[in-house]
Structures are given as structure tokens and as C-alpha cells.
Design an enzyme around this catalytic site. Sequence first.
Site, PDB file in Angstrom:
ATOM      1  N   SER A 117       0.828  -1.208   0.000  1.00  0.00           N
ATOM      2  CA  SER A 117       0.000   0.000   0.000  1.00  0.00           C
ATOM      3  C   SER A 117       0.863   1.259   0.000  1.00  0.00           C
ATOM      4  CB  SER A 117      -0.920   0.007   1.216  1.00  0.00           C
ATOM      5  OG  SER A 117      -1.534   1.266   1.328  1.00  0.00           O
ATOM      6  N   HIS A 132      -1.177  -1.198  -4.291  1.00  0.00           N
ATOM      7  CA  HIS A 132      -2.452  -0.803  -3.686  1.00  0.00           C
ATOM      8  C   HIS A 132      -2.479   0.716  -3.485  1.00  0.00           C
ATOM      9  CE1 HIS A 132      -6.040  -1.730  -1.245  1.00  0.00           C
ATOM     10  NE2 HIS A 132      -5.640  -0.777  -0.433  1.00  0.00           N
ATOM     11  N   ASP A 192      -4.690   3.906  -2.092  1.00  0.00           N
ATOM     12  CA  ASP A 192      -5.791   4.288  -1.207  1.00  0.00           C
ATOM     13  C   ASP A 192      -6.220   5.723  -1.467  1.00  0.00           C
ATOM     14  OD1 ASP A 192      -6.058   1.970   0.633  1.00  0.00           O
ATOM     15  OD2 ASP A 192      -3.953   2.411   1.036  1.00  0.00           O
ATOM     16  N   MET A 249      -8.755   8.677  -0.471  1.00  0.00           N
ATOM     17  CA  MET A 249      -9.657   9.057   0.633  1.00  0.00           C
ATOM     18  C   MET A 249     -10.212  10.456   0.388  1.00  0.00           C
ATOM     19  SD  MET A 249      -7.308   7.861   3.807  1.00  0.00           S
ATOM     20  CE  MET A 249      -6.427   6.295   3.792  1.00  0.00           C
ATOM     21  N   HIS A 269      -8.202   1.359  -4.268  1.00  0.00           N
ATOM     22  CA  HIS A 269      -9.157   1.245  -3.150  1.00  0.00           C
ATOM     23  C   HIS A 269      -9.733   2.622  -2.869  1.00  0.00           C
ATOM     24  CE1 HIS A 269      -9.608   0.353   1.476  1.00  0.00           C
ATOM     25  NE2 HIS A 269     -10.773   0.500   0.879  1.00  0.00           N
ATOM     26  N   MET A 323     -11.888   5.032  -0.860  1.00  0.00           N
ATOM     27  CA  MET A 323     -12.565   5.250   0.428  1.00  0.00           C
ATOM     28  C   MET A 323     -13.250   6.598   0.344  1.00  0.00           C
ATOM     29  SD  MET A 323      -9.616   3.772   2.852  1.00  0.00           S
ATOM     30  CE  MET A 323      -8.498   3.733   1.481  1.00  0.00           C
ATOM     31  N   MET A 339     -11.628  -5.364   5.231  1.00  0.00           N
ATOM     32  CA  MET A 339     -10.782  -4.476   6.033  1.00  0.00           C
ATOM     33  C   MET A 339     -10.416  -5.172   7.345  1.00  0.00           C
ATOM     34  SD  MET A 339     -10.315  -1.851   4.141  1.00  0.00           S
ATOM     35  CE  MET A 339      -9.212  -1.097   5.329  1.00  0.00           C
ATOM     36  N   GLY A 360      -8.845   4.411   6.818  1.00  0.00           N
ATOM     37  CA  GLY A 360      -8.506   5.830   6.963  1.00  0.00           C
ATOM     38  C   GLY A 360      -7.034   6.062   7.272  1.00  0.00           C
ATOM     39  N   GLY A 405      -2.904   4.176   7.942  1.00  0.00           N
ATOM     40  CA  GLY A 405      -1.996   3.038   7.945  1.00  0.00           C
ATOM     41  C   GLY A 405      -1.510   2.788   9.359  1.00  0.00           C
ATOM     42  N   ASP A 453      -6.949  -6.032   3.959  1.00  0.00           N
ATOM     43  CA  ASP A 453      -6.278  -4.728   4.021  1.00  0.00           C
ATOM     44  C   ASP A 453      -6.320  -4.171   5.442  1.00  0.00           C
ATOM     45  OD1 ASP A 453      -5.268  -2.235   3.464  1.00  0.00           O
ATOM     46  OD2 ASP A 453      -7.022  -1.546   2.321  1.00  0.00           O
TER      47      ASP A 453
HETATM   48  C1  DX5 Z   1      -6.264   1.948   5.416  1.00  0.00           C
HETATM   49  C2  DX5 Z   1      -5.837   1.613   4.021  1.00  0.00           C
HETATM   50  C3  DX5 Z   1      -4.783   0.611   3.948  1.00  0.00           C
HETATM   51  C4  DX5 Z   1      -3.504   0.987   4.653  1.00  0.00           C
HETATM   52  C5  DX5 Z   1      -2.996  -0.265   5.309  1.00  0.00           C
HETATM   53  O1  DX5 Z   1      -7.451   2.635   5.395  1.00  0.00           O
HETATM   54  O2  DX5 Z   1      -6.929   1.136   3.262  1.00  0.00           O
HETATM   55  O3  DX5 Z   1      -4.505   0.179   2.622  1.00  0.00           O
HETATM   56  O4  DX5 Z   1      -2.509   1.514   3.827  1.00  0.00           O
HETATM   57  O5  DX5 Z   1      -1.934   0.056   6.107  1.00  0.00           O
HETATM   58  P1  DX5 Z   1      -1.241  -0.970   7.086  1.00  0.00           P
HETATM   59  O6  DX5 Z   1      -0.824  -2.165   6.309  1.00  0.00           O
HETATM   60  O7  DX5 Z   1      -0.094  -0.172   7.649  1.00  0.00           O
HETATM   61  O8  DX5 Z   1      -2.281  -1.316   8.140  1.00  0.00           O
HETATM   62 ZN    ZN Z   2      -6.512   0.148   1.270  1.00  0.00          ZN
END
Ligand code: DX5
Ligand code: ZN
Length: 214
Positions: free
Chosen positions: A6, A31, A33, A35, A64, A66, A135, A140, A142, A173
Site C-alpha cells: 500500500s 495498492h 488508497d 480518501m 481502493h 474510500m 478491512m 482511513g 496506515g 487490508d
Molecule cells: C487503510 C488503508 C490501507 C492501509 C494499510 O485505510 O486502506 O490500505 O494503507 O496500512 P497498514 O498495512 O499499515 O495497516
Molecule cells: Zn486500502
Amino acid sequence: MIVSPSLLSANFADLKGEMDWFNRSTADWLHLDIMDGVFVPNISFGFPVLKHVAKLCKKPLDVHLMIVQPEKFVQEVKELGAYIMNVHYEACTHLHRVIGQIHEAGMKAGVTLNPATPVSVLQDIIKDVDLVLLMGVNPGFGGQKFIPHTTEKVKELRKLIDETGSKALIEIDGGVNQETGKLLKEAGADVLVAGNYIFKAPNPSDACALLSAL
Ligand code: DX5
Ligand code: ZN
């Protein structure tokens, strides 16, 4: 194991350097993300930035979203050259229509479930999707701690997929590391997303290879 690092945990001041090791690594997908600060309490990056990342990336893009009303951005995601477009079940009033729009645009369609959304809501759509993204944390951010109940959801989803003859892949994820990754693989996961575990490791390429080898 299919691994999708990600970008959210990457060094944004050196995206070119990050893409250099990434392209030579065992990673399968990238990946991304996106948002909006509405569906999730954070804002990440948008299409103007991702356009440049997409040019540098030599592997399929796993996008992805969000965001609320993700159907408004099918064209933008397609123009990015995405392999798969994941939309949240919780963000789509007309999920069946959105899945159709993603397919019409020539992409694989994924549906994502938040931790509090049960697998059973997928009963009537499971044969129409190419992937289900579960999830392992509330979306939201990492670097959050893995919610252990996710492994039970993977088992339930594996059962639903097998019973219905769906071809959907199971992707997880949030909170993925070598330990949780192993449990998820045993539960029936096909794809692991990992942000912090890979990008914050002393050697990201090695961390990625450890997940690939699961
Ligand atoms: C969180 C994201 C993830 C995030 C995962 O909302 O959708 O893709 O980057 O991060 P880690 O692997 O650090 O939990
Ligand atoms: Zn994600």
C-alpha cells in the site's frame, strides 16, 4: 500469496525511489488508497499525484476508493490504467449498478467491507464481483492494529465463495504483517495488502518477499 503493497505508507518525498525497488520486488500489485475526508476521517492523495505514480509503476494497480459516491470516478480510475477498482459496500446505494459500470469500463470489480459489515451482505452480489476486500482495521489510516475477528470473516467468505461457485479473490487490508498474514492465509485469503509492514521495514523488498512466500 499475492501481495499488494500500500503506497499510503511510502515516502511521498521520494516516490520515484519507492517505485524503483517496488518494480524489482516480488510485489504483485500496487495498492492505492484514495480518501475523501468524508467517508473516512482522512485525505490521502488524488488523481493528479497518482497519474505520475501510475507512469512509474510496472505492476497492476489495485485501487481502493474510500470515498462517497465512488461511481463518479469510474472514468478517472480507468484513465489511471487500473487493473482493479474497489468500492466500499457502505458507500454504494446501488452496488450492483456500480459493479456493472466498473466492468463496462474494462476493469476488475472489487467490493470492500468495513470491519462492522458482515460477510452475509454479499450473498446476492458475490457472483458478480472479481474480488472482495475485507478491512482488517477501520479504514482511513496506515499502521493500525489488526482486528482479530477478520480471520473469522475470511473463513466465512471462503465458504460463501465455494458454495456459490463465485470466482472472487479474497484480499485483506489493514494490520497485515508476517504473523497476521500467516493466519489469514490459513483462513483462505488470496491477496494481502500491507502498508507499514513493507514500507517502514529496514528493507522493504525483503519484507515484501516474506509475505510473498507465505
Ligand atoms: C487503510 C488503508 C490501507 C492501509 C494499510 O485505510 O486502506 O490500505 O494503507 O496500512 P497498514 O498495512 O499499515 O495497516
Ligand atoms: Zn486500502
